[in-house]
Write a protein that holds these residues in place. Structure first.
Motif, short mmCIF file in Angstrom:
data_model
loop_
_atom_site.label_atom_id
_atom_site.label_comp_id
_atom_site.label_asym_id
_atom_site.label_seq_id
_atom_site.Cartn_x
_atom_site.Cartn_y
_atom_site.Cartn_z
N LEU A 45 43.40 34.22 30.41
CA LEU A 45 42.45 34.74 31.40
C LEU A 45 42.29 36.25 31.26
N ALA A 46 43.42 36.96 31.12
CA ALA A 46 43.35 38.42 30.97
C ALA A 46 42.60 38.82 29.71
N LEU A 49 38.83 38.02 30.27
CA LEU A 49 38.19 38.95 31.22
C LEU A 49 37.91 40.31 30.59
N VAL A 50 38.90 40.83 29.90
CA VAL A 50 38.74 42.16 29.30
C VAL A 50 37.91 42.08 28.03
N THR A 52 35.58 40.00 27.05
CA THR A 52 34.15 39.67 27.17
C THR A 52 33.41 40.63 28.09
N ASP A 53 34.12 41.64 28.59
CA ASP A 53 33.51 42.55 29.56
C ASP A 53 32.61 43.57 28.87
N LYS A 157 30.65 47.52 37.47
CA LYS A 157 30.93 46.12 37.14
C LYS A 157 31.96 46.02 36.02
N GLN A 161 35.80 44.21 36.44
CA GLN A 161 36.28 43.09 35.64
C GLN A 161 37.52 43.48 34.85
N GLU A 164 40.45 43.21 37.13
CA GLU A 164 40.91 41.83 37.28
C GLU A 164 41.74 41.41 36.08
N GLY A 165 41.31 41.83 34.90
CA GLY A 165 42.08 41.50 33.69
C GLY A 165 43.45 42.16 33.69
N SER A 168 45.78 40.28 36.04
CA SER A 168 46.30 39.07 35.41
C SER A 168 47.37 39.41 34.38
#
Length: 201
Positions: A45-46, A49-50, A52-53, A157, A161, A164-165, A168
């Motif tokens: 997940l981390a 998130l990072v 694909t940001d 944005k 994100q 959030e990464g 995680s």
């Protein structure tokens, strides 16, 4: 002297054996498997998130795109979490196979290999989170002395994100630290058992 499956070594260090040892070992295996699954899931997940940001911003008709590759610390974070997730997946498979085969105790070489791998992963993930958090702090607050802008004011944005990464990834690193303690316990318990046998002769 022993009672309830607990023996006392010459150094007054409790050494578990018999039925009690099997119960303790099963619980440790279950906790280890859960933590490795958590690390695998949160690590992926981390990294996603990072990795694909991105965010596009137009500044005076010039289009600028913020990507994780613009910050080496974020690249390190993605790689470290990808490695941690893969490592935990492999170790999780080992745990499942061990449970089905019913093998409860490690041999020393395997215990040392797991302990060493968990230690390396713990240090790697903690270092990655620390580096990413420092870079994120600079992006959020800027550094007026060095004329660094508050980039998160422009790329909100993207920063959210990434945050959030990093959150995680922080959970991954904390779980890895706990796992390294568990593998240390499993390793040194073997040596404790040997001392107990020698002391009883």
């Amino acid at each position: 002297m022993s009672y309830l499956g607990v023996g006392v070594s010459p150094g007054n260090v409790p050494v578990y054996h018999g039925t009690f040892l099997k119960v303790v070992d099963r619980r440790i295996r279950v906790v280890e498997l859960i933590l490795r699954c958590v690390i695998c899931g949160l690590g992926v997940l981390a990294a996603v998130l990072v990795g694909t940001d991105s965010q596009v911003k137009e500044i005076f008709t010039i289009r600028k795109t913020a990507r994780f590759t613009d910050m080496k610390a974020l690249v390190f974070l993605v790689i470290a979490n990808g490695i941690a997730a893969t490592y935990s997946l492999l170790q999780g498979v080992r745990c499942v196979v061990g449970m089905f085969k019913g093998s409860l105790l490690f041999n020393k070489p395997l215990a040392w290999a797991i302990f060493s791998g968990d230690q390396v992963m713990a240090y790697l993930t903690v270092a990655a989170v620390a580096a990413a958090a420092q870079s994120a702090a600079f992006a959020k607050m800027g550094q007026p002395e060095l004329q660094w802008m508050k980039l998160c004011d422009m790329y909100g944005k993207f920063c959210n994100q990434v945050g959030e990464g990093i959150a995680s990834a922080l959970l991954v690193s904390l779980s890895m630290v706990v796992l390294s303690c568990i593998s240390a316990f499993s390793l040194f318990r073997l040596y404790g058992g040997i001392k107990s046998k020698n002391g009883g002769r």
